[in-house]
Every structure is written in C-alpha cells, then in structure tokens.
Write a protein that holds these residues in place. Sequence first.
Motif, PDB file in Angstrom:
ATOM      1  N   LEU A  52      35.873  -1.559  -6.614  1.00 24.66           N
ATOM      2  CA  LEU A  52      34.906  -2.649  -6.519  1.00 24.66           C
ATOM      3  C   LEU A  52      35.499  -3.887  -7.178  1.00 24.66           C
ATOM      4  O   LEU A  52      35.627  -3.959  -8.390  1.00 24.66           O
ATOM      5  CB  LEU A  52      33.583  -2.270  -7.179  1.00 24.66           C
ATOM      6  N   ILE A  65      48.094  -8.728  -9.856  1.00 30.42           N
ATOM      7  CA  ILE A  65      46.957  -8.148 -10.585  1.00 30.42           C
ATOM      8  C   ILE A  65      46.887  -6.645 -10.317  1.00 30.42           C
ATOM      9  O   ILE A  65      46.772  -5.826 -11.234  1.00 30.42           O
ATOM     10  CB  ILE A  65      45.634  -8.812 -10.135  1.00 30.42           C
ATOM     11  N   ALA A 117      49.709  -4.653 -11.954  1.00 29.14           N
ATOM     12  CA  ALA A 117      49.534  -4.506 -13.401  1.00 29.14           C
ATOM     13  C   ALA A 117      48.454  -3.477 -13.713  1.00 29.14           C
ATOM     14  O   ALA A 117      48.574  -2.723 -14.674  1.00 29.14           O
ATOM     15  CB  ALA A 117      49.173  -5.852 -14.008  1.00 29.14           C
ATOM     16  N   MET A 118      47.399  -3.441 -12.896  1.00 29.62           N
ATOM     17  CA  MET A 118      46.279  -2.573 -13.259  1.00 29.62           C
ATOM     18  C   MET A 118      46.400  -1.167 -12.688  1.00 29.62           C
ATOM     19  O   MET A 118      46.174  -0.189 -13.380  1.00 29.62           O
ATOM     20  CB  MET A 118      44.987  -3.209 -12.785  1.00 29.62           C
ATOM     21  N   ARG A 120      48.825   1.154 -14.199  1.00 31.93           N
ATOM     22  CA  ARG A 120      48.364   1.631 -15.500  1.00 31.93           C
ATOM     23  C   ARG A 120      47.131   2.501 -15.353  1.00 31.93           C
ATOM     24  O   ARG A 120      46.478   2.846 -16.340  1.00 31.93           O
ATOM     25  CB  ARG A 120      48.019   0.435 -16.381  1.00 31.93           C
ATOM     26  N   VAL A 155      44.213   1.659 -14.388  1.00 29.13           N
ATOM     27  CA  VAL A 155      42.928   1.045 -14.687  1.00 29.13           C
ATOM     28  C   VAL A 155      42.113   1.162 -13.417  1.00 29.13           C
ATOM     29  O   VAL A 155      42.585   0.810 -12.349  1.00 29.13           O
ATOM     30  CB  VAL A 155      43.088  -0.450 -15.024  1.00 29.13           C
ATOM     31  N   GLY A 190      37.933   1.908 -11.476  1.00 30.79           N
ATOM     32  CA  GLY A 190      36.479   1.954 -11.565  1.00 30.79           C
ATOM     33  C   GLY A 190      35.898   0.713 -12.204  1.00 30.79           C
ATOM     34  O   GLY A 190      36.233  -0.410 -11.879  1.00 30.79           O
ATOM     35  N   VAL A 191      35.024   0.984 -13.171  1.00 30.13           N
ATOM     36  CA  VAL A 191      34.273  -0.067 -13.815  1.00 30.13           C
ATOM     37  C   VAL A 191      35.178  -1.077 -14.522  1.00 30.13           C
ATOM     38  O   VAL A 191      34.938  -2.278 -14.498  1.00 30.13           O
ATOM     39  CB  VAL A 191      33.344   0.577 -14.840  1.00 30.13           C
ATOM     40  N   TYR A 192      36.238  -0.574 -15.162  1.00 30.68           N
ATOM     41  CA  TYR A 192      37.117  -1.450 -15.916  1.00 30.68           C
ATOM     42  C   TYR A 192      37.733  -2.494 -14.999  1.00 30.68           C
ATOM     43  O   TYR A 192      37.812  -3.667 -15.330  1.00 30.68           O
ATOM     44  CB  TYR A 192      38.217  -0.648 -16.607  1.00 30.68           C
ATOM     45  N   SER A 214      36.494  -3.597 -12.219  1.00 30.08           N
ATOM     46  CA  SER A 214      35.457  -4.560 -11.826  1.00 30.08           C
ATOM     47  C   SER A 214      35.263  -5.618 -12.900  1.00 30.08           C
ATOM     48  O   SER A 214      35.183  -6.810 -12.610  1.00 30.08           O
ATOM     49  CB  SER A 214      34.130  -3.853 -11.589  1.00 30.08           C
ATOM     50  N   ILE A 215      35.187  -5.171 -14.151  1.00 30.71           N
ATOM     51  CA  ILE A 215      34.928  -6.125 -15.232  1.00 30.71           C
ATOM     52  C   ILE A 215      36.097  -7.093 -15.382  1.00 30.71           C
ATOM     53  O   ILE A 215      35.909  -8.290 -15.573  1.00 30.71           O
ATOM     54  CB  ILE A 215      34.656  -5.363 -16.539  1.00 30.71           C
ATOM     55  N   ILE A 216      37.322  -6.559 -15.247  1.00 32.80           N
ATOM     56  CA  ILE A 216      38.483  -7.445 -15.399  1.00 32.80           C
ATOM     57  C   ILE A 216      38.539  -8.451 -14.256  1.00 32.80           C
ATOM     58  O   ILE A 216      38.792  -9.641 -14.475  1.00 32.80           O
ATOM     59  CB  ILE A 216      39.776  -6.614 -15.510  1.00 32.80           C
TER      60      ILE A 216
END
Lengths: 384, 307
Positions: A64, A141, A144-145, A148, A150, A152-154, A156-158
Amino acid sequence: MNTFYSKWLGGKKGVIELAVLAAFIFIVLPLWLDIFRLNMVGKYLTYAFAAVGLVMVWGYGGILSLGQGVFFGIGGYCMAMFLKLEASDPVSTARQTTPGIPDFMDWNQVTSLPLFWEPFHSLIFTLIAVIVVPGVIAYVIGAAMFKRRVSGVYFSIITQAIAAILTILVVGQQGMTGGINGITDLKTLHGWNINSNSAKYILYYVNGALLLGVIVLCKYVLSSKFGRLLLAMRDKEDRVRFSGYDVANFKIFTFSLGAAISAIGGAMFTLQVGFMSPSLIGIVPSIEMVIFAAIGGRMSLVGAVYGTWLVNYGKTAFSESFPSLWLFLMGALFIGVVMLFPNGLAGLYNSYLKERLEKLVLKFKQSGLFKKLNPVKTELQNEQ
Amino acid sequence: MDGYSISELWSILVMQGFSGLSLFSVLLLMALGLAIIFGQMGVINMAHGEFMTIGAYTIYLFSKVTEQYFPSLMPYYFLVAIFAAFAIAFAVGYLVEYSLIRHLYKRPLDTLLATWGLSLIMQQIFRSVFGAREVSATLPDWLMGSWQPTPDIDIPLNGLFVMGISIAVTIAVVLFLYRSNWGLKVRATTQNRIMAGSVGINTKKVDRITFAVGCGIAGIAGASFTTIASTGPTSGSLYIVDTFLVVVFGGAGSIIGTVSSAFSIAQAQSILTFFLTNAMGKVVTLMTIIIILMMRPEGLFTSKVRK
C-alpha cells in the motif's frame, strides 16, 4: 495474434470489458457532456492512471503506497516545467527584470534559470523525463526499502512521509517551483494552444487512449508468469522467497511501474487543466487515490477507472450543492468500502450483476432474434 | 555569529533548546498514545490526531463554561478539564474500537483506510459544531507569563507546564504497561493472542481498553496542546505524520524508544530551524529519519519479541 488476444487483452471477457470502457470514454461521455464538463472528466481520468497504478501495486503487489501523488506530481511538474519555459520566452517576458525565465522566479528575485530546469527546454527530454524520473525515484525508494524487507504498514507510513516532504519542499522553494501556487499560466505545447476547445477534445481522446493502453499493458504484465508470482508473493511471501525468487526485485519493479503509470496521468493532468500545484501531490490527494482504487475494486484495472470517475463525479456534484456533506460521504466511503465490500464495484458486479447479465445474454442468444442477426456464428457454435 | 556576545549566544542556545523541549513534549504526548495503539496492538489509527482535537475542544468548552458561569473557579478548571479530556477521548475510543476497529484486526492496511475515513468524518463534525475558525481556550493566569532565570533568558510557563504533563503521562504509561495487572494482560495479548486467551485473559476486552487508553492519552495531548496553540478542526491531522514517524523511528512497542526518538526529532528540528528556514529544517529532519529507517527498519529500540 492469438497471444495478443489472450495475453494482452485477456480473452473474450477482457475484450468485452475494454470495449465497454472504451465506448464509455470515447462515445458516451463526449456525447453526454459539454466541453467544460468533458474537460473535467478528462481531469478525473488522469487520476485514474494513479488508481490503475495502485491496483498493480496494492491490489496485486500487496504494497500500500500512500505516496502515489508524489509520482503523479513529478510527472505533472515535468510537463509543467516544459510548458512554462515555452510560455516564458524572452519576448513575452520582456517586462521582467530578467527576461526569459518563468514569472514566479522573477518575483522571487531569482536571476537565472536553475540548472535542473535547463533540459526541460526540449520536448523529447520532457516526455522521457515524465516516465523515467518517477520510475527511477520509485526504484531508489523501492530498492532501499524492499531489499531491507521493509513492508506492510511501515512502507505505507514512510511513503506518506515522503509525500509530506515533497510538499514542504515544493512549497518552501518558491523561487524554483512556484511555491504554493504551483506552475500556472501554461498556454502552448510547441506552439499549439492547449486552452482551445479543439485542443481540449484532442487531449481528452489522447488521454483516454493512453489510459486504455496502460490498462492493456498491465493486463499483459499480470497474465505473464510475473503476474502469478506477484499474487503468490502477496499471499505467501516467504514461500516465494524460499522457492528461490528474489522477492524484493519483483516488488521494486511493480512499484516503479505503478509510479511511471501515475506520472503519465500527472503529465496529462497538466496538459488538460493547464497548471500544476503542490495541492495535488501531498498526503490527502495520495490517499484519495487509494480510495479511487478501493471503490473500483482493488483487484480490477478497469474498475479503478469507474471508481475514480464515480468518486470524483460525486465529489463535484456534492461540493456544488452540499459542501459540508461531502466529507461525511467521503469518510463513509472509506469505512464502507473496507467494512462492507472490500472488493469494490468490481466485487459487487461479480457477486450480484454478473450472473443476471449472463442469464440475460443466454436468453437473448436462445431467442430467434439472435439467430437472425448472427446465423453463421450460431451454427458454428452448434457444431462445436 | 558576529555581533553576539558569548552570554547572548548561550541564551539563544538555552531558549532554542527549550523550544525543542516543548516540541518534544507535544510529540511525546501524541506519540505515547500511538505507541500503545500502534506499537502494542499493531493498529494503524490515522484518526489519532482527531482524538487529540477532541481533548483540545474539551478544554475549550470547559474554559468557556467556567468563564460564563463560575468565574471564581477559573484558576482550577484546567486540572478538572484535563481529566475530562481523557475521559471523553477514552469513551469515543472505546466506541470506535467496538464498532469499527475490532472487525479489522487481521487487515492492518484496511484499518489505515477505515480510520482515515473516520478522521474525515470527525473533522467535519468539529467543523459543523465549533466552526471552521480556530478557537483558543481562556487560560488560567498561572499558565501565562514566563520565568526569567537571567535577564536574557525567557522561558514560557506554559511550555514548562506541557513538559510537566508529558513527564507525568510517560511515568503513568510505563507504570500502566509494566507494573500493573492490566499492563501484564496487554503485553501477553500482543505477544501471543491465542495463548493469552487460553490462560483466561479476555483478549477482546483487553483490546478495547488498550485502544481506549491510547485514545485517552491523545486527549490529554490535545488538552495540553491548547496551552501553546489554538485549536481548529484539522489541528490534529497536522501532527499525524510526525507522530507516526516518532513511533516507527523509536521502534514500535518500546516506550524508551518513543521517548528518545521524540527527543531527537524535536531537538534536531528546532536546532535546524534556527540555522535553515522553517520548511527546510523540517525537510532535513524528516529525510534523515527516513534514511536512518532504511538502514535500520526496525527503529532505534527493538522489542525482543519474535515475530
């Protein structure tokens, strides 16, 4: 031809879907609406690019992204920079302290064109940049994510934070970006007046054709092995990883694809509406794009277009007559779509309308009328 | 730095540091509620800012009523109103959990969308009831004015008050989570829901209370927010991204992490703001957080729970 039919268009069902959508965009809406309203629908349909991108990224990829507006905005700004440079030729800006640079730069005491504006003198560079710049940013982006892990929710927030950063940056650097007003007063594309009625018609049709093209491309991607892996990954990421696939790369590709698609929408927005501003790239528009996709059905590429059109149509209609009710309705849409029908319009269609429609078609086929209209084909079907 | 004497520079540093501390207090209060809801329960509550606004409007209402009917009680109303802010936000949170959140525990991304819708509805309710313009509560006299330890240093009292509240709430949250019977149940439920249920913990009830407590703390955050800024229908939503970043950066599920990340973000932002422009200070801070998060996705402090 056969692979084109089954893979790109998605077989008979896919062709009907696309044909209905094409008829809606190219015939029904232009006949129904005057040029002012049609131009507005054209604007909605540019958001549909972002929604289609989200169907790929969120519906099929399970990621998401709350930063879809970022890519929409970058695409739009690339196009706006080109148009603005064309509008600020030395002759028409002769009254400025520094002729030949966009008016807002002059107002902000910028005396020479910033370096990153230079290449946007070229249309070809601009068209490439519209797709490549957001794609590359999404790649960086994503790499990088997802490398690693990253998710789900994390994630989305980033992405939401990135949308916030970009808005603050664009608003803050007024001299280079036009600030809160954005880039306005765009007039011509290579000498062609984009504000005339005929141009609006042409741009509307170009926009519709591009949208259908993007949907066909996405259908092809999804019908390939990649599409199946994407679904597998969304449901059981670990199993796909243990089978030896590099999950991160698939996610990065999907995210970049979604970004590039949104950016095309952004560029078409600038062309049709004639400006670009930070109000289209921030947190709120980004999350509204998610609701477009959700209302249409997060798994339906075609549904995303209807969802976008419907929500925006409702927004315009409601804010014209009951402005205070609109936020209630929008909020209720968010809650309702999640709680009551998570598959959106497409889900409603599949579970209620589809069967009845099919029965209706069957009845029609069995009636004499169809045989008269289509004698050869029915005979062939009987032989089979 | 020319033109400033050493003592003036020192005063600037102290006051800038203090403005960082007030920002830290607000961020911490906001983040504590979210650290419970998001960190402990894994629920993404995008309407968290609106619970803060509920608290702020509660104070506003109390101040207006007291001013109108019981002017002699003006110095004391604030203390009562803070508890009311907690209670009202708690009650609304309880209701929201019961009607909405509990159906979505297994779909975290959908919770995000549903609570976003909730926040839109709440904002419109605030707008219809209190009007679109920002309002401010009439503060008791003891919150006005400032404290001057030296002639150059000027520390506002309301900032000190907010700091005091945030320290008190932090201690209360730590006690609630790590020293109380309830906290034990909350932690048991987050670590292993099924096992917690099988040893006789009513996990549904725990969820409801935990969510409501988180919302109540947001109410306190809003209440203390009124002492330093005015309240509008969208005040809360301005802070939601920052608050989420504080919790994620600190490491979900760790109170020490939340405190230290709120501290570092607030200090970085207020010091950078002094050297750069306001907008750029914020951009640089947020970018740094994101880059650090990319290198260390689990945040500064990780809880030692196996996922």
